[in-house]
Write an enzyme that holds these catalytic residues in place. Structure first.
Site, short mmCIF file in Angstrom:
data_model
loop_
_atom_site.label_atom_id
_atom_site.label_comp_id
_atom_site.label_asym_id
_atom_site.label_seq_id
_atom_site.Cartn_x
_atom_site.Cartn_y
_atom_site.Cartn_z
N CYS A 294 0.83 -1.20 0.00
CA CYS A 294 0.00 0.00 0.00
C CYS A 294 0.87 1.26 0.00
CB CYS A 294 -0.91 -0.03 1.23
SG CYS A 294 -1.87 1.46 1.44
N GLY B 270 8.97 -4.51 6.55
CA GLY B 270 8.34 -3.29 6.03
C GLY B 270 7.02 -3.01 6.71
N SER C 138 7.16 -14.33 6.78
CA SER C 138 8.05 -14.11 5.65
C SER C 138 8.71 -15.43 5.32
CB SER C 138 9.13 -13.10 6.06
OG SER C 138 10.33 -13.38 5.40
N ILE C 139 8.64 -15.85 4.06
CA ILE C 139 9.23 -17.16 3.76
C ILE C 139 10.76 -17.11 3.78
CG2 ILE C 139 7.26 -17.91 2.38
CD1 ILE C 139 9.15 -17.63 -0.09
N ASP C 140 11.34 -15.90 3.69
CA ASP C 140 12.80 -15.81 3.61
C ASP C 140 13.50 -16.04 4.95
OD1 ASP C 140 12.59 -15.16 0.97
OD2 ASP C 140 12.63 -13.00 1.30
N GLN D 106 7.18 -21.54 -4.11
CA GLN D 106 7.65 -21.57 -2.72
C GLN D 106 6.72 -20.85 -1.76
OE1 GLN D 106 12.17 -20.70 -2.90
NE2 GLN D 106 11.36 -20.26 -4.90
N MET E 238 1.89 -45.70 8.54
CA MET E 238 2.20 -44.61 7.61
C MET E 238 2.87 -43.46 8.37
SD MET E 238 -1.11 -42.36 7.33
CE MET E 238 0.02 -41.04 7.24
#
Length: 756
Positions: free
Chosen positions: A60, A91, A135-137, A271, A634
């Site tokens: 935004c 951010g 955050s995937i990082d 990812q 399993m």
């Protein structure tokens, strides 16, 4: 993110707050209107298994302007909202903090404009903010794992495993590009988890001349008979001069220098998608609850905080300290202070890098120390995913430390039969991604065969022992410790790594293999629940493994959104069963379509899975029908999850370094002699630290009849599951995180970040 949203809404309602969704991120806050809606209990049901975020998210521009924030403040005041829970990256969190700092100024402006009444300034004087990092990082300093990282690793590893089979067939080299513009976490951890040949990350650019080195390494592994090479490149990878290293550049290089058949795969947004992993759902649920508690406790003077996990413990950290440290990393990278950038990323990152270097790059024989020590590795007990990663790591670290490594097949049974042979560096190539136990494992305990085992140890001159296994491994070490009195052969350093799906070993919060089993259970529960969608109301009774330990049932219950989980550790009677059925019936009538009840296999000898199934069927007549499932073996199979591969790899490397240290300390007059209790240890993860604990001391903490620890940390997650399932229950806040400060690299010994 959805698990976090669900937890915040339900915990918020539980403490009696009014909870609102703000759709489309800050854009929705600025636009107001339909974007800000009150949330109900039902509005977050069946969203745990959905990836992404159901309330939407958007970048935004307007919120970055003063006017935009003024509009947002007006929209919040209209609804009387003064507590914000923000899930996003640095951010979003920085924006939230700025908004908080400007809040009273914005309200004064709104009064001057006549948009709000003057008394509103008093009523809504302060805006409280709590952040959760999504955050995937995993690029946010101060947190071990951010929400979404583990799921992204799952996607990457699924792809790598698939690519490995095709590369193996065609003798190809694959260059994989993964996300991470400024942070190499995903690239580094996936390289560690699949045993990649080379990895390129922004924090640690390769030395000049890396091109030749890489090509030498690739051709060396090929000449040893390996049929494939994997190179992992982070999208932000650079060289020492700040020039980008792209996946296509790496491919062209390999083709030009070596002529290998080479392909590039760019994973891209795969990812970010897909179903969240069990780890992420639990992390997000725990953090969501913690965030609500943190908001309740904030005052006008407390700084905005982020809730996070450190090791296995919830913590709260000042938001701006984390943001500043995250920015410091970038600054260090820009100024080419790479060593420092790695340190600032935190212990976990630094450890990953060290371990990767240790395992991926084989030193030439001439450079290795020669210790003349022989170390044996074996698996004991039932197979658990991740055992092979631990064996590979132990063998390679052992060889690097100068030892001769021996592999024992079929546990102690193979040991007394003499199934012992030397194992070399290349013998364990490609082991990380394999499930089960490649060495072979048995439940046989050594006590009956100590004489024969001692004889084999003398024969092969074994100077140290690394045992990887579950509860049997602990019993075995205790028996060998006792046997020291009769056989000097056992007066050597011995170390055990906990590896069992049941997670029932004392001295550790987590075991190798438990995460993979949890994912198998949760995935199956998702499918089973989905099978009932569109049909009439239905309840599923699902039986999980775990012996007498309720870890799998409880934690899978939390991750799959179960209504109840019956376990041995929390005794229940017919009245509890009745209360559960009534509670579920009530919910089924009003809000939900599908119910899920988990039962640990040994939770009660009379209230069997059949009994509970029949009880629910009878009592639910006219409201819902029932189905039952016994998940069975399993839960023990499958390829290890990224977490288990890493956890196994890292604790095993740490254990081998301990073994080397103990061998040096106990070597006297030409032989190893270790008979103190601190030379027979279990390496476990306790809250924030990885610690070596003498098995003798763990004896008191253990219930040997039921094969469980006397105290188990995860029992405090049970109230959480009940609250999220709409039960009126008390929640103990004594264990909630306290506000701490971000610490630059903690002292060496306390290091649970290794686990991540």
């Amino acid at each position: 993110m959805n698990a976090a949203v669900r937890a915040v809404v339900r915990m918020g309602l539980y403490v009696g707050a009014k909870v609102y969704f703000i759709r489309e991120g800050y854009q929705g806050m600025v636009d107001g209107g339909e974007n800000i809606k009150e949330a109900t209990w039902e509005s977050v049901s069946s969203m745990l298994q959905v990836g992404g975020t159901v309330i939407g998210s958007a970048r935004c521009k307007e919120f970055r302007t003063h006017e935009g924030r003024l509009k947002a403040a007006l929209n919040l005041v209209k609804l009387g909202i003064t507590n914000l829970c923000v899930i996003g990256g640095d951010g979003s969190l920085t924006g939230a903090n700025l908004f908080r700092e400007e809040w009273s100024g914005l309200l004064t402006e709104l009064v001057e404009q006549g948009s709000i009444e003057p008394q509103s300034v008093q009523t809504y004087s302060a805006l409280h903010i709590v952040g959760m990092v999504g955050s995937i990082d995993n690029d946010f300093c101060g947190t071990d794992m951010t929400i979404g990282t583990d799921s992204a690793l799952h996607r990457i590893i699924e792809v790598v495993d698939a690519i490995m089979t095709t590369a193996q067939s065609h003798q190809r080299t694959f260059v994989l590009e993964v996300m991470g513009r400024h942070c190499g976490y995903l690239a580094l951890v996936s390289a560690l988890a699949c045993g990649a040949d080379w990895v390129l990350i922004p924090e640690m650019p390769p030395e000049d001349g890396w091109e030749e080195k890489m090509c030498e390494k690739l051709s060396a592994t090929r000449s040893r008979g390996t049929r494939l090479n994997i190179i992992i490149v982070a999208e932000g990878a650079i060289d020492r001069h700040g020039k980008a290293i792209t996946s296509s550049y790496v491919k062209d290089l390999v083709v030009k220098c070596l002529g290998f058949d080479t392909r590039v795969t760019i994973l891209g947004h795969v990812q970010r998608g897909g179903t969240p992993s069990a780890f992420d759902r639990i992390l997000a649920s725990r953090m969501g609850v913690e965030a609500v508690l943190a908001l309740l406790e904030t005052t006008a003077n407390t700084p905005a905080c982020v809730v996070s996990l450190c090791g296995n413990q919830s913590v709260r950290l000042p938001l701006m300290e984390c943001v500043q440290m995250t920015q410091e990393v970038q600054k260090a990278m820009d100024e080419k202070r790479f060593e420092e950038a790695v340190k600032l990323r935190g212990r976990s990152f630094e450890n990953n890098l060290k371990t990767y270097k240790l395992l991926a790059h084989r030193k030439p024989e001439s450079e290795l120390p020669h210790s003349n020590f022989n170390v044996a590795v074996l698996n004991v007990g039932a197979p658990a995913a991740g055992m092979n990663a631990a064996v590979r790591s132990a063998v390679r670290v052992g060889i690097t430390e100068g030892h001769k490594m021996f592999a024992v097949s079929d546990g102690f049974e193979g040991f007394y039969k003499g199934q012992i042979k030397e194992i070399k560096w290349a013998d364990v190539g490609g082991w990380t991604g394999q499930g089960g136990s490649l060495l072979g494992t048995k439940r046989t305990l050594p006590a009956k065969h100590v004489g024969k085992i001692a004889e084999q140890m003398r024969l092969h001159n074994i100077n140290a022992l690394l045992v990887i296994g579950g509860f049997e491994a602990l019993e075995s070490l205790l028996q060998l410790y006792e046997a020291r009195a009769t056989y000097e052969e056992f007066c050597i350093p011995m170390c055990m790594l906990p590896a069992t799906i049941s997670n029932n070993v004392p001295g550790t919060d987590l075991s190798i293999g438990a995460d993979t089993a949890l994912n198998a259970i949760v995935e199956t529960c998702d499918r089973i629940k989905q099978s009932a969608s569109g049909t009439k109301r239905r309840v599923f009774i699902i039986e999980t493994m775990g012996g007498y330990c309720g870890y799998l049932a409880t934690v899978a219950g939390l991750a799959a959104g179960a209504d109840a989980a019956y376990i041995y550790e929390e005794p229940f009677d017919i009245r509890d069963l009745q209360a559960n059925v009534e509670h579920l019936t009530e919910k089924m009538k009003t809000s939900i379509q599908r119910g899920l009840v988990l039962r640990n296999e040994n939770c009660n000898e009379n209230y069997t899975t059949d009994f509970i199934y029949q009880l629910y069927t009878e009592e639910g007549k006219g409201v819902f029908d029932c189905r039952k499932n016994v998940l069975g073996h399993m839960q023990q199979g499958g390829a290890p999850s990224p977490f288990d591969r890493n956890f196994g790899t890292k604790i095993s490397a740490k254990a081998m370094q301990w073994v080397t240290k103990k061998l040096r300390e106990t070597f006297r007059q030409g032989r190893v002699f270790a008979n103190t209790e601190d030379t027979c240890c279990l390496l476990g993860m306790r809250r924030r630290a990885l610690i070596f604990q003498p098995v003798l001391q763990l004896k008191e903490d253990t219930d040997f009849i039921h094969r469980i620890p006397k105290e188990q940390w995860w029992l405090k997650l049970r109230p959480l599951m009940k609250i999220l399932a709409k039960y009126k229950t008390s929640y103990d806040v004594s264990d909630s995180g306290q506000l701490e400060h971000v610490v630059h690299n903690r002292p060496k010994d306390t290091d649970a970040s290794v686990a991540m």
